[in-house]
Write a protein that holds these residues in place. Structure first.
Motif, PDB file in Angstrom:
ATOM      1  N   ARG A 212     -10.332  18.916 -43.452  1.00  0.00           N
ATOM      2  CA  ARG A 212      -9.447  18.302 -42.052  1.00  0.00           C
ATOM      3  C   ARG A 212     -10.238  18.828 -41.135  1.00  0.00           C
ATOM      4  O   ARG A 212     -10.375  17.964 -40.119  1.00  0.00           O
ATOM      5  CB  ARG A 212      -8.233  19.233 -42.333  1.00  0.00           C
ATOM      6  N   LEU A 246      -8.454  11.939 -49.270  1.00  0.00           N
ATOM      7  CA  LEU A 246      -8.674  12.022 -48.007  1.00  0.00           C
ATOM      8  C   LEU A 246     -10.138  11.376 -47.654  1.00  0.00           C
ATOM      9  O   LEU A 246     -10.095  10.976 -46.397  1.00  0.00           O
ATOM     10  CB  LEU A 246      -8.613  13.478 -47.392  1.00  0.00           C
ATOM     11  N   ASN A 283      -2.845  14.405 -38.348  1.00  0.00           N
ATOM     12  CA  ASN A 283      -3.759  14.057 -39.188  1.00  0.00           C
ATOM     13  C   ASN A 283      -2.882  14.424 -40.576  1.00  0.00           C
ATOM     14  O   ASN A 283      -3.245  14.069 -41.874  1.00  0.00           O
ATOM     15  CB  ASN A 283      -4.877  14.579 -39.034  1.00  0.00           C
ATOM     16  N   LYS A 284      -2.055  15.500 -40.568  1.00  0.00           N
ATOM     17  CA  LYS A 284      -1.354  15.835 -41.745  1.00  0.00           C
ATOM     18  C   LYS A 284      -0.365  14.801 -41.992  1.00  0.00           C
ATOM     19  O   LYS A 284       0.001  14.523 -43.182  1.00  0.00           O
ATOM     20  CB  LYS A 284      -0.486  17.172 -41.633  1.00  0.00           C
ATOM     21  N   GLU A 287      -2.071  12.577 -43.832  1.00  0.00           N
ATOM     22  CA  GLU A 287      -2.503  12.832 -45.224  1.00  0.00           C
ATOM     23  C   GLU A 287      -1.079  12.354 -46.173  1.00  0.00           C
ATOM     24  O   GLU A 287      -1.447  12.034 -47.337  1.00  0.00           O
ATOM     25  CB  GLU A 287      -2.766  14.280 -45.281  1.00  0.00           C
TER      26      GLU A 287
END
Length: 445
Positions: A212, A246, A283-284, A287
């Motif tokens: 990440r 990812l 970004n989570k 995801e």
């Protein structure tokens, strides 16, 4: 790790054993009786009293030995310094004391050609890593080598501290190094598979947090090692399914820390942390969409939106962002005083593309008054007593209405601020942004 060193030569005299177990009185007596003992070392590893004190975290003994004018850079058999051993075992007080004593942070061992910075990164001691980096900024290293060169220093196999931290699953160290200027796409020499980037090594180690952080700082998912493999294939080979999802080139691109922010000369640290948090939250969310329906789904976030309407404080002094009308204003543009949420601040910078003719980036500008953004800071919130006084004045125009928004919290998983903001030039007619010095806020139509 963290257990310190044993003393194979303690039968010759009691100094090494006393140092190991922290018997300061015995050490002082022995030093007074025979000062030359401080120059002796264990038979095999050639550990001095200073090495043993540093590795075992015996700060009082280490200080007493240094006070005897013993060099902080004495070497053992593998040319390791006491600073390297203190960083290896995470003895932060000893690291700080040795740095204050002038320990050389540019010395390399003979085992892997590594410095104290490599040791701190490899073993995951973020506090030691930060202390060494801070010392490097104010030491002759900054003038002779340059700080950026030191951060990206390579061992005998071409590994930088960032490579080691990524391979060993040390996300906190990865973040510190990236924040200090570590090259996110640097390739190794002979470490791991030749040509590996930190992202290859994080994929091999299977650390989602490291991946990440690297992706958020612009790591290239398509960069290949000398075997022609991209990080996605490395993750698949080592059976790290969630990491592979990812890293899959067909997955949505992650948001990256925007380059235009580098033009801001004084990015307040609190503001930077807030912006980084907003970026990671975005970004989570990405995801969750990527991993949805797979065996690697992320757990539900702790900051659930359920019931958010009822948890909004009517006494909050912070207004809603005039751009997205969803998040609270947490970032203030110093100079003009306009405020917006962290998400919209990121959107502003992410949408500022480089000039293709000059290949250079222009500084971001305030979307409300078009002045160049030179400094960002966190919005100052009134304390509760001040707010209560404002609310208690029934005749005051500052009397608050309850601000209700589904995504009021700055930590909300929603990131509409980044996904829906289009042209900032079209916003002038809708809202001018709240200015910190003003008491009134233009109500949402």
């Amino acid at each position: 790790m963290g257990q310190g060193l044993s003393c194979g030569a303690s039968h010759e005299h009691g100094l090494f054993s006393a140092v190991q177990y922290g018997d300061l009185e015995t050490v002082k007596v022995l030093m007074e009786r025979d000062p030359s003992l401080l120059l002796q070392a264990t038979v095999y590893d050639r550990h001095s009293a200073l090495h043993i004190a540093a590795a075992n975290g015996q700060i009082e003994i280490l200080s007493a030995v240094l006070d005897r004018s013993v060099s902080p850079d004495v070497l053992n058999r593998q040319k390791q310094t006491p600073l390297m051993l203190a960083a290896m075992h995470g003895k932060i007080s000893c690291v700080i004391k040795l740095l204050e004593a002038g320990a050389n942070i540019l010395m390399f061992d003979s085992l892997h050609g590594r410095t104290c910075l490599h040791y701190a990164a490899y073993y995951g001691h973020a506090d030691c890593l930060q202390a060494i980096l801070s010392a490097a900024q104010s030491s002759p290293v900054a003038a002779s080598w340059g700080f950026a060169r030191f951060v990206n220093i390579r061992d005998s196999r071409g590994a930088t501290p960032l490579h080691l931290a990524a391979r060993q699953r040390r996300p906190e160290c990865v973040h510190i190094l990236l924040d200090s200027g570590a090259l996110v796409c640097a390739s190794t020499g002979g470490y791991g598979c030749p040509g590996s980037t930190p992202l290859h090594l994080a994929a091999r180690g299977g650390s989602m947090d490291c991946i990440r952080a690297l992706l958020a700082w612009g790591a290239d998912r398509l960069q290949r090692d000398t075997s022609g493999r991209i990080p996605y294939l490395v993750a698949l080979k080592h059976k790290h399914g969630a990491c592979a999802a990812l890293l899959n080139p067909s997955s949505a691109e992650p948001l990256v820390w925007p380059s235009p922010l580098k033009f801001i000369s004084e990015l307040n640290q609190e503001a930077k942390a807030l912006l980084e948090h907003a970026l990671m939250e975005a970004n989570k969310e990405r995801e969750k969409n990527i991993l949805k329906g797979t065996a690697y789904s992320l757990p539900s976030p702790s900051h659930s939106d359920v019931g958010a309407d009822d948890s909004i404080s009517e006494a909050s002094d912070t207004e809603l962002c005039c751009i997205c009308f969803e998040q609270v204003c947490t970032i203030e543009v110093q100079g003009c005083g306009h405020q917006m949420c962290a998400q919209c601040t990121l959107a502003l910078c992410c949408h500022n593309k480089p000039n293709p003719t000059t290949a250079s980036l222009t500084p971001p500008v305030c979307p409300f008054c078009r002045s160049t953004i030179a400094r960002l800071a966190v919005v100052e919130i009134k304390d509760q007593d001040e707010v209560d006084r404002d609310i208690g004045d029934s005749g005051s125009p500052k009397l608050r209405k309850a601000r209700r928004s589904r995504n009021f919290s700055e930590g909300s998983s929603s990131f509409k601020g980044l996904s829906t903001v289009g042209s900032f030039g079209k916003m002038g007619g809708r809202g001018s942004g709240r200015i910190a010095a003003e008491n009134e806020w233009a109500n949402k139509p």
